[in-house]
Design a protein around this motif. Structure first.
Motif, mmCIF file in Angstrom:
data_model
loop_
_atom_site.group_PDB
_atom_site.id
_atom_site.type_symbol
_atom_site.label_atom_id
_atom_site.label_comp_id
_atom_site.label_asym_id
_atom_site.label_seq_id
_atom_site.Cartn_x
_atom_site.Cartn_y
_atom_site.Cartn_z
ATOM 1 N N ASN A 32 0.866 -1.176 0.000
ATOM 2 C CA ASN A 32 0.000 0.000 0.000
ATOM 3 C C ASN A 32 0.906 1.229 0.000
ATOM 4 O O ASN A 32 1.600 1.493 0.989
ATOM 5 N N ILE A 33 0.910 1.944 -1.118
ATOM 6 C CA ILE A 33 1.818 3.077 -1.294
ATOM 7 C C ILE A 33 0.994 4.361 -1.344
ATOM 8 O O ILE A 33 0.108 4.497 -2.200
ATOM 9 N N THR A 34 1.274 5.263 -0.449
ATOM 10 C CA THR A 34 0.529 6.526 -0.385
ATOM 11 C C THR A 34 1.491 7.686 -0.633
ATOM 12 O O THR A 34 2.449 7.884 0.140
ATOM 13 N N LEU A 35 1.245 8.441 -1.686
ATOM 14 C CA LEU A 35 2.091 9.584 -2.028
ATOM 15 C C LEU A 35 1.635 10.835 -1.286
ATOM 16 O O LEU A 35 0.434 11.091 -1.166
ATOM 17 N N ARG A 36 2.595 11.603 -0.801
ATOM 18 C CA ARG A 36 2.323 12.885 -0.166
ATOM 19 C C ARG A 36 3.214 13.937 -0.806
ATOM 20 O O ARG A 36 4.149 13.619 -1.524
#
Length: 242
Positions: free
Chosen positions: A54-58
């Motif tokens: 699960n990759i979440t970009l910020r």
């Protein structure tokens, strides 16, 4: 606009719409396929060789949640220290430094060609499927400056589990999602901070897999457009000679 020109314009728009639609990052089969692999009846019948990301970009970095099966890790790291067939978070914490080194060697992320350093934030035992415990490793990566693109190289477990797959879900800054399947033949995932940037669109166009039945239709449409253009050219020549 004359009728023939209208027909040519409609054909052109149809082809453009088809290409743009095919370029959308949609793959609804990945999640359902991964979920079926984690059903109890499947788990009993086969040795599981799947993981999840699960990759979440910020704006200032990204969170990478990596889920792996203890059994698949066992040839490299033994997490079941008391050999009771179950892995607890207390057992996993005892080999936490080894887990961190293992992931650091096999998972790399570049931001605009610069290597990012990971921060091992936390670890837990998570139930990803019914009755299937997985080790969940949470890593944070920080950007030192504004970046445009990322390259994730996933090289975990392929040397001990050639059939290993990792089903990744990427959440962009704008909340949109895309899915990707890591395997031994597909280890690199390019990501763009702006999913609608020209580079991102070109990358999606390159990855388009056109079904074979579409090709004859495209050839027919292209042939019709060529014929229409020839007809219009001859029509203009005739009008000039009058």
């Amino acid at each position: 606009m004359k009728a023939p020109k209208k027909v040519a314009a409609v054909m052109s728009c149809t082809i453009v719409c088809f290409i743009l639609t095919a370029a959308l990052p949609v793959n609804p089969l990945l999640t359902s396929q991964a979920w079926r692999l984690l059903q109890p009846e499947t788990a009993k019948a086969h040795n599981l060789d799947v993981g999840f990301s699960n990759i979440t970009l910020r704006e200032d970095g990204l969170r990478y949640e990596l889920l792996l099966l203890p059994d698949e890790l066992s040839p490299i790291l033994n997490l079941d220290l008391n050999r009771d067939g179950a892995v607890t978070i207390e057992e996993a914490n005892q080999v936490k430094p080894d887990l961190e080194k293992f992931v650091a060697r096999s998972l790399s992320i570049k931001a605009d060609d610069a290597d990012l350093q990971s921060n091992f934030e936390s670890m837990e035992i998570s139930q990803q499927g019914p009755g299937i415990p997985m080790v969940k490793l949470n890593f944070d990566y920080t950007f030192e400056k504004k970046i445009d693109e990322l390259f994730i190289t996933y090289d975990l477990l392929f040397n001990v589990s050639p059939l290993h797959r990792n089903f990744a879900t990427v959440t962009s800054i704008d909340g949109s999602r895309k899915e990707h399947n890591f395997d031994k033949n597909n280890r690199i995932l390019p990501l763009y901070m702006d999913p609608n940037s020209p580079k991102a669109l070109v990358n999606r166009l390159i990855k388009i897999k056109v079904p074979l039945w579409i090709l004859p239709i495209l050839l027919l449409v292209a042939g019709a457009m060529i014929t229409m253009m020839i007809y219009l050219t001859r029509l203009r020549k005739k009008r000039r000679t009058k």
